[in-house]
Design a protein around this motif. Structure first.
Motif, PDB file in Angstrom:
ATOM      1  N   LEU A  64       0.762  -1.167  -0.097  1.00 27.59           N
ATOM      2  CA  LEU A  64       0.020   0.305  -0.037  1.00 27.59           C
ATOM      3  C   LEU A  64       0.879   1.265   0.159  1.00 27.59           C
ATOM      4  CD1 LEU A  64      -2.990   0.878   0.105  1.00 27.59           C
ATOM      5  CD2 LEU A  64      -2.731   1.081   2.788  1.00 27.59           C
ATOM      6  N   LEU A  65       1.775   1.089   0.815  1.00 25.62           N
ATOM      7  CA  LEU A  65       2.907   2.495   0.998  1.00 25.62           C
ATOM      8  C   LEU A  65       3.452   2.608  -0.581  1.00 25.62           C
ATOM      9  CD1 LEU A  65       4.405   4.422   2.554  1.00 25.62           C
ATOM     10  CD2 LEU A  65       6.223   2.564   3.108  1.00 25.62           C
ATOM     11  N   TYR A  66       4.004   1.660  -1.211  1.00 30.02           N
ATOM     12  CA  TYR A  66       4.732   1.709  -2.206  1.00 30.02           C
ATOM     13  C   TYR A  66       3.618   2.096  -3.502  1.00 30.02           C
ATOM     14  CZ  TYR A  66       7.979  -1.509  -0.084  1.00 30.02           C
ATOM     15  OH  TYR A  66       8.875  -2.146   0.663  1.00 30.02           O
ATOM     16  N   SER A  67       2.522   1.522  -3.433  1.00 27.41           N
ATOM     17  CA  SER A  67       1.417   2.185  -4.567  1.00 27.41           C
ATOM     18  C   SER A  67       1.235   3.683  -4.414  1.00 27.41           C
ATOM     19  CB  SER A  67       0.288   1.261  -4.360  1.00 27.41           C
ATOM     20  OG  SER A  67       0.327  -0.120  -4.610  1.00 27.41           O
ATOM     21  N   ILE A  92      12.863   3.667   5.226  1.00 31.36           N
ATOM     22  CA  ILE A  92      13.078   4.585   6.354  1.00 31.36           C
ATOM     23  C   ILE A  92      11.489   4.925   6.611  1.00 31.36           C
ATOM     24  CG2 ILE A  92      13.558   6.797   7.117  1.00 31.36           C
ATOM     25  CD1 ILE A  92      16.129   6.610   5.386  1.00 31.36           C
ATOM     26  N   GLY A  93      10.593   5.104   5.958  1.00 29.67           N
ATOM     27  CA  GLY A  93       9.309   5.715   5.917  1.00 29.67           C
ATOM     28  C   GLY A  93       8.463   4.567   6.920  1.00 29.67           C
ATOM     29  N   GLY A  94       8.595   3.531   6.292  1.00 29.94           N
ATOM     30  CA  GLY A  94       7.816   2.219   6.680  1.00 29.94           C
ATOM     31  C   GLY A  94       8.050   1.688   7.849  1.00 29.94           C
ATOM     32  N   VAL A  95       9.561   1.678   8.214  1.00 28.60           N
ATOM     33  CA  VAL A  95       9.975   1.307   9.312  1.00 28.60           C
ATOM     34  C   VAL A  95       9.674   2.178  10.854  1.00 28.60           C
ATOM     35  CG1 VAL A  95      12.200   0.746  10.863  1.00 28.60           C
ATOM     36  CG2 VAL A  95      11.755  -0.266   8.689  1.00 28.60           C
ATOM     37  N   ILE A  96       9.637   3.315  10.370  1.00 27.26           N
ATOM     38  CA  ILE A  96       9.260   4.260  11.540  1.00 27.26           C
ATOM     39  C   ILE A  96       7.745   4.272  11.958  1.00 27.26           C
ATOM     40  CG2 ILE A  96       8.591   6.731  11.802  1.00 27.26           C
ATOM     41  CD1 ILE A  96      11.264   7.318  10.276  1.00 27.26           C
ATOM     42  N   VAL A  97       6.862   3.571  10.718  1.00 25.19           N
ATOM     43  CA  VAL A  97       5.457   3.603  11.075  1.00 25.19           C
ATOM     44  C   VAL A  97       5.323   2.481  11.505  1.00 25.19           C
ATOM     45  CG1 VAL A  97       3.273   2.994   9.910  1.00 25.19           C
ATOM     46  CG2 VAL A  97       4.609   4.932   9.075  1.00 25.19           C
ATOM     47  N   LEU A  98       5.826   1.242  11.156  1.00 24.42           N
ATOM     48  CA  LEU A  98       5.969  -0.095  12.031  1.00 24.42           C
ATOM     49  C   LEU A  98       6.333   0.020  13.588  1.00 24.42           C
ATOM     50  CD1 LEU A  98       6.965  -2.740   9.275  1.00 24.42           C
ATOM     51  CD2 LEU A  98       4.632  -2.347  10.127  1.00 24.42           C
ATOM     52  N   PHE A  99       7.170   0.706  13.815  1.00 28.38           N
ATOM     53  CA  PHE A  99       7.701   1.194  15.068  1.00 28.38           C
ATOM     54  C   PHE A  99       6.662   1.528  15.993  1.00 28.38           C
ATOM     55  CE2 PHE A  99       9.409   3.928  18.265  1.00 28.38           C
ATOM     56  CZ  PHE A  99      10.087   3.149  19.210  1.00 28.38           C
ATOM     57  N   PHE A 100       5.879   2.645  15.484  1.00 32.62           N
ATOM     58  CA  PHE A 100       4.926   2.886  16.477  1.00 32.62           C
ATOM     59  C   PHE A 100       3.634   2.198  16.220  1.00 32.62           C
ATOM     60  CE2 PHE A 100       7.466   7.259  15.602  1.00 32.62           C
ATOM     61  CZ  PHE A 100       7.419   7.393  16.877  1.00 32.62           C
ATOM     62  N   ILE A 101       3.274   1.368  15.396  1.00 35.06           N
ATOM     63  CA  ILE A 101       2.116   0.604  15.380  1.00 35.06           C
ATOM     64  C   ILE A 101       2.388  -0.694  16.096  1.00 35.06           C
ATOM     65  CG2 ILE A 101       0.688  -0.545  14.033  1.00 35.06           C
ATOM     66  CD1 ILE A 101       0.639   1.559  11.749  1.00 35.06           C
ATOM     67  N   VAL A 102       3.615  -1.153  15.971  1.00 33.29           N
ATOM     68  CA  VAL A 102       3.740  -2.733  16.376  1.00 33.29           C
ATOM     69  C   VAL A 102       4.717  -2.881  17.555  1.00 33.29           C
ATOM     70  CG1 VAL A 102       4.494  -5.052  15.686  1.00 33.29           C
ATOM     71  CG2 VAL A 102       3.236  -3.760  14.098  1.00 33.29           C
ATOM     72  N   ILE A 103       6.071  -2.244  17.068  1.00 30.43           N
ATOM     73  CA  ILE A 103       7.210  -2.340  18.012  1.00 30.43           C
ATOM     74  C   ILE A 103       6.892  -1.675  19.356  1.00 30.43           C
ATOM     75  CG2 ILE A 103       9.601  -2.127  18.234  1.00 30.43           C
ATOM     76  CD1 ILE A 103       9.821  -2.667  15.163  1.00 30.43           C
ATOM     77  N   LEU A 104       6.570  -0.444  19.293  1.00 32.53           N
ATOM     78  CA  LEU A 104       6.333   0.399  20.567  1.00 32.53           C
ATOM     79  C   LEU A 104       5.714  -0.452  21.690  1.00 32.53           C
ATOM     80  CD1 LEU A 104       7.477   2.883  21.684  1.00 32.53           C
ATOM     81  CD2 LEU A 104       5.001   4.223  21.006  1.00 32.53           C
ATOM     82  N   ASP A 105       4.909  -1.364  21.496  1.00 32.50           N
ATOM     83  CA  ASP A 105       4.288  -2.179  22.797  1.00 32.50           C
ATOM     84  C   ASP A 105       4.886  -3.164  23.396  1.00 32.50           C
ATOM     85  OD1 ASP A 105       2.184  -0.324  22.492  1.00 32.50           O
ATOM     86  OD2 ASP A 105       1.011  -1.434  21.127  1.00 32.50           O
ATOM     87  N   TRP A 275       1.692  10.111  -4.552  1.00 35.38           N
ATOM     88  CA  TRP A 275       1.052   9.765  -3.588  1.00 35.38           C
ATOM     89  C   TRP A 275      -0.216  10.636  -3.254  1.00 35.38           C
ATOM     90  CZ3 TRP A 275       0.189  13.705   0.069  1.00 35.38           C
ATOM     91  CH2 TRP A 275       0.644  14.962  -0.075  1.00 35.38           C
ATOM     92  N   GLN A 276      -0.293  11.656  -4.088  1.00 34.05           N
ATOM     93  CA  GLN A 276      -1.521  12.777  -3.904  1.00 34.05           C
ATOM     94  C   GLN A 276      -2.714  12.189  -4.790  1.00 34.05           C
ATOM     95  OE1 GLN A 276      -1.473  16.907  -4.047  1.00 34.05           O
ATOM     96  NE2 GLN A 276       0.513  17.208  -3.416  1.00 34.05           N
TER      97      GLN A 276
END
Length: 468
Positions: A64-67, A92-105, A275-276
């Protein structure tokens, strides 16, 4: 002709497998920190249901991010260098998103574990994805250089500049994948030799479609630049890559990007960044569903009122011309008496049109008759914001006077537009041409923020009852 869909699908498959493999190894690594042994962790993960959820959801999120950022566009213009840059940015962008959604907990003994997790996930994902992408891109570039992948190409121009470009391309055409079939004449002095002439600029659309042309190279002389607008207008409905010689860049109000060799520039014909475009379509779907639900009581009342106002069906459908000149059926609430328009003789409506029913006049004042077009938006025929679609009968008349009208057909038509906001309804061909100036201005300045502004203006217009 080469299947771009096949190679795009292959990129998607590579990205999915790379993301799944990276997530699997990362999942095992997280377990190994908890258990203390990599081999024990590898055996333990298979009984964890979260692994299987992640192996599906996480890769789909990456796709979804790549598209959204348009990675799967322009498949055959990719380079190894562009793969490195884009994959780095995406990772870089995707890993940051995954950090806050998955890893932070995650439970951690110290905050250093977080840095460790992010670093490991980034290295794994970036490494696997880049390897797969670069391998595919390398094979594509190699096939192009060997002449196994070729793109039917036509040259527009027959003067000294076209002759120069053709001479240069003869040496590099095959390495770039150009399969130059012939040229289209523009000037009077025909200097081209060694390839067939397919006709003149007025025949360009037919020539491109009948010869399955994929690339068009515009190589005009400086004194022929007035023809550019007509050339681009004739290519609106043709899904081709347009390249220009560098001397023409100052005469274009469009973005160009360097392409392969410095001989040519690639005309970026996408009004919005990738992206727009993705978020514009997402907003169309979400908002049209939201409006449809919220306005359902009003829609039911309108259906009842239209049925009572006069004989005939509740809904009215009419063929309009959409993106790339593709016809589609546009829906409205019927605001005129049944059979108000004679077949084969289209007529434009006006403020004093006697064909409009009393309730139809009320609907038009508040633009309620346009509500069924939310279905057109959901189907993808239209957008919430874009130039209003017209009938082929009137487009043919407009183009005779202003050929640049065809430029409006390179974006999806909309329920509302900058032309409607600033000008209003058009009741004649001359008024359509006047309104066109606002819609061309919209395309040149197309953005999500401008779409939002137009929607807000439209809501204000509706609430004031200033529709016509």
């Amino acid at each position: 002709m080469i299947s771009k869909k096949f190679h795009a699908t292959l990129y998607v498959g590579i990205d999915f497998i790379s993301a799944a493999l990276a997530w699997l190894l990362f999942f095992v690594h997280r377990k190994s920190l908890e258990i203390g042994s990599f081999s024990d962790a590898f055996n333990a993960v298979w009984s964890d249901g979260r692994l299987y959820q992640g192996l599906v959801v996480i890769p789909l999120g990456w796709l979804l991010l790549y598209s959204a950022y348009g990675y799967y566009r322009r498949i055959f213009t990719k380079t190894l260098f562009s793969d490195v840059i884009k994959t780095l940015n995406h990772s870089i962008g995707g890993v940051i998103v995954l950090f806050f959604i998955v890893i932070l907990d995650d439970y951690v003994e110290s905050y250093d574990w977080y840095y460790h997790y992010v670093f490991v996930l980034f290295i794994l994902h970036f490494g696997f994805t880049l390897f797969g992408r670069m391998l595919h891109t390398y094979l594509i570039r190699r096939a192009i250089r060997k002449g196994k992948i070729l793109f039917n190409t036509i040259l527009v121009g027959n003067g000294t500049n076209a002759q120069k470009i053709y001479a240069e391309l003869q040496n590099q055409a095959r390495s770039d994948g150009y399969n130059i079939l012939g040229y289209v004449r523009c000037g009077i002095n025909d200097l081209m030799t060694g390839m067939p002439c397919f006709g003149e600029i007025k025949d360009l659309e037919t020539i491109v479609k009948s010869n399955q042309i994929e690339d068009v190279i515009i190589a005009l002389n400086d004194d022929e630049t007035s023809a550019i607008s007509g050339i681009l207008s004739n290519l609106v409905s043709c899904k081709v890559s347009i390249h220009i010689s560098p001397n023409l860049e100052p005469f274009l109000h469009k973005k160009v990007t360097s392409f392969l060799h410095t001989t040519l520039l690639l005309l970026n014909d996408d009004p919005l960044p990738a992206w727009q475009s993705f978020f514009k379509r997402t907003a169309d779907i979400v908002l049209s569903l939201l409006f449809g639900v919220l306005l359902m009581p009003l829609i039911l009342v309108v259906i009842w009122k239209v049925k009572r106002s006069s004989k005939g069906s509740v809904f009215y459908k009419q063929e309009r011309i959409g993106l790339y000149e593709k016809p589609f059926l546009m829906y409205k609430f019927r605001s005129m008496y049944q059979n108000a328009e004679t077949p084969n003789q289209p007529m434009l409506s006006s403020e004093t049109d006697e064909r409009v029913t009393p309730f139809g006049r009320f609907m038009r004042k508040y633009r309620i008759d346009e509500l069924p077009q939310l279905w057109n938006v959901l189907k993808g025929d239209m957008s919430l914001v874009g130039p209003r679609p017209e009938r082929q009968y009137f487009i043919d008349q407009i183009v005779k006077i202003s050929p640049q009208y065809k430029l409006l057909l390179r974006v999806k038509p909309g329920i509302t537009s900058w032309g409607e906001v600033k000008y209003g309804y058009a009741s004649s061909v001359d008024q359509m041409i006047e309104r066109m100036a606002f819609d061309l201005q919209y395309i040149d300045n197309m953005s999500l923020s401008n779409d939002l502004k137009i929607l807000m203006y439209t809501v204000a217009t509706v609430l004031r009852g200033e529709g016509k």
